[in-house]
Motif scaffolding. Structure first.
Motif, short mmCIF file in Angstrom:
data_model
loop_
_atom_site.label_atom_id
_atom_site.label_comp_id
_atom_site.label_asym_id
_atom_site.label_seq_id
_atom_site.Cartn_x
_atom_site.Cartn_y
_atom_site.Cartn_z
N GLN A 152 -11.62 2.44 18.44
CA GLN A 152 -10.96 3.73 18.72
C GLN A 152 -12.02 4.82 19.26
O GLN A 152 -11.67 5.71 19.77
CB GLN A 152 -10.06 4.01 17.17
N SER A 153 -12.99 4.64 18.41
CA SER A 153 -13.96 5.65 18.68
C SER A 153 -14.69 5.66 20.24
O SER A 153 -14.68 6.70 21.05
CB SER A 153 -15.20 5.59 17.78
N TYR A 182 0.74 5.16 18.25
CA TYR A 182 0.38 6.59 17.70
C TYR A 182 1.08 7.35 18.83
O TYR A 182 1.73 8.53 18.47
CB TYR A 182 -1.19 6.87 18.17
N GLN A 206 -11.13 8.44 20.94
CA GLN A 206 -10.49 9.17 19.34
C GLN A 206 -11.62 9.51 18.37
O GLN A 206 -12.89 9.04 18.31
CB GLN A 206 -9.46 8.12 18.83
N SER A 236 -2.91 2.21 19.60
CA SER A 236 -2.94 3.68 20.30
C SER A 236 -1.49 3.96 20.96
O SER A 236 -1.10 5.16 20.87
CB SER A 236 -3.86 3.88 21.51
N GLU A 296 -6.52 -2.60 19.85
CA GLU A 296 -6.61 -1.13 19.81
C GLU A 296 -5.51 -0.49 20.91
O GLU A 296 -5.09 0.57 20.51
CB GLU A 296 -8.09 -0.84 20.08
N VAL A 316 -12.36 9.72 14.74
CA VAL A 316 -12.08 8.57 13.60
C VAL A 316 -12.75 9.03 12.36
O VAL A 316 -13.89 9.22 12.45
CB VAL A 316 -12.37 7.09 13.95
#
Length: 382
Positions: A28-29, A373, A33, A370, A366, A35
């Motif tokens: 994610q990073s 989200y 994003q 995502s 991921e 985190v």
């Protein structure tokens, strides 16, 4: 997008849930994003803040464990502080973890959508009375959290279908498998072999605890010629398992090597012929080590525990073998099959690697998380 993960522990604590959380947070990073992670400190009573790449990790001091649960009196106040300072767009709760229930008591969390990542039911175990007793107190809070959550991630179709705690909330559930970051799992160069020569090399990995079924694997080895089993991990059943090895005169066939650093574990994976995960309860919801084996191009021998994701991750006679749980003759027969059918064994390993590349890379997982989200944040009611 800002995402706050609430977990149980974080590496270097070794466990499937923790390995996945780290892989997901790093992916994610990398994807851009912001985190943050809030977990218990498995080593100290003090709270520490560290960084893993750009990820802020708050490990809250723990006084120990009760019924496999960390006791962290400061968890609620640190969660409140993290929400107020970090101001996440999404709160991502990894269960089982009683400390996650604190989110229901905080006004700061009411306008933030929560996702529950359902790693496993708290199984009302017939093998460990402590789990069965503790769940009577856990369940009401678990159900309240599921009711309040925006969505629930289940890790496999069979686990979702068989999960009694999720049965009332299936309309909220989305199936997203667990995943792993790509790693270099290749045989070591210019190092002596870790195994005996001319044997079937079987690796087993996991905490030495009540639901893993390692005692059945050990008993099965007594009926198989030309085999060596290496069991990586530690836990409360280590002494009992060692006594079983000694009583069956299997010290040359079965070796308990304790916890291993990743580098050493990858050497065992790279040089084994097959992984074995002989769990006997749905507490084994998925089996992250199966992904590590698949990534290394190894087939896996697993048990077909009803409702577990193990036999969904591993396809019988395609990427490994599936046998009934707690069945010593079936385990022995499967290992003999692997020993006799070397070409098929290698082909199953190759297919396992291809299935990993298609379904279980952390990048693929991921992307699905995502997308969830974004669906939540684009919904007006969120």
């Amino acid at each position: 997008m800002k995402v706050l993960h609430i977990g149980k522990y974080y590496p270097p604590f070794h466990g499937g849930m923790e390995t996945f959380l780290q892989s997901l947070a790093q992916a994610q990073s990398t994807a851009g994003q912001d985190v943050g992670i809030l977990v218990h400190n498995h080593l100290h009573r003090t709270t520490t803040i560290t960084r893993d790449r750009n990820i802020r990790i708050t490990r809250i001091g723990s006084l120990g464990t009760l019924f496999f649960t960390p006791i962290s009196p400061a968890f609620r106040s640190e969660l409140k502080k993290s929400i107020s300072e970090f101001r996440p767009d999404i709160i991502h709760l990894h269960l089982p973890n009683p400390s996650a229930f604190w989110v229901m008591t905080l006004a700061e969390a009411r306008d933030i959508p929560w996702i529950v990542h359902w790693h496993a039911d708290v199984v009302s175990s017939e093998l460990d009375w402590r789990v069965k007793l503790a769940y009577r107190f856990y369940r009401p809070m678990e159900q309240a959290l599921l009711k309040r959550s925006h969505n629930i991630i289940a890790t496999s179709p069979p686990y979702l279908q068989s999960s009694e705690p999720l049965s009332a909330w299936k309309q909220k559930c989305r199936i997203i498998p667990l995943g792993l970051a790509q790693r270099d799992i290749s045989p070591p160069v210019d190092k002596p072999s870790l195994w005996h020569p001319e044997v079937l090399r079987v690796l087993a990995v996991g905490r030495l605890t009540y639901y893993k079924g390692f005692e059945y694997l050990i008993r099965a080895v007594a009926h198989v010629e030309n085999i060596q089993v290496v069991l990586v991990g530690d836990g409360e059943k280590r002494s009992e398992l060692q006594r079983l090895i000694d009583s069956h005169k299997l010290v040359e066939k079965v070796k308990l090597v304790g916890k291993q650093a990743d580098e050493q574990l990858f050497q065992w994976l790279a040089t084994c012929d097959s992984l074995c995960l002989p769990s006997v309860e749905r507490t084994e919801a998925f089996g992250m080590v199966l992904l590590e084996a698949a990534q290394a191009g190894k087939p896996a021998l697993v048990t077909g525990v009803k409702g577990s994701g193990m036999s969904w991750v591993i396809r019988n006679h395609e990427t490994g073998l599936v046998v009934p749980p707690a069945d010593v003759p079936a385990l022995a027969g499967a290992m003999e099959y692997l020993a006799r059918h070397q070409t098929e064994r290698r082909e199953m390993g190759l297919r396992a690697g291809k299935r990993f590349d298609t379904m279980f890379t952390i990048e693929a997982v991921e992307k699905q998380v995502s997308d969830l989200y974004n669906d939540i944040l684009s919904t007006p009611s969120a």
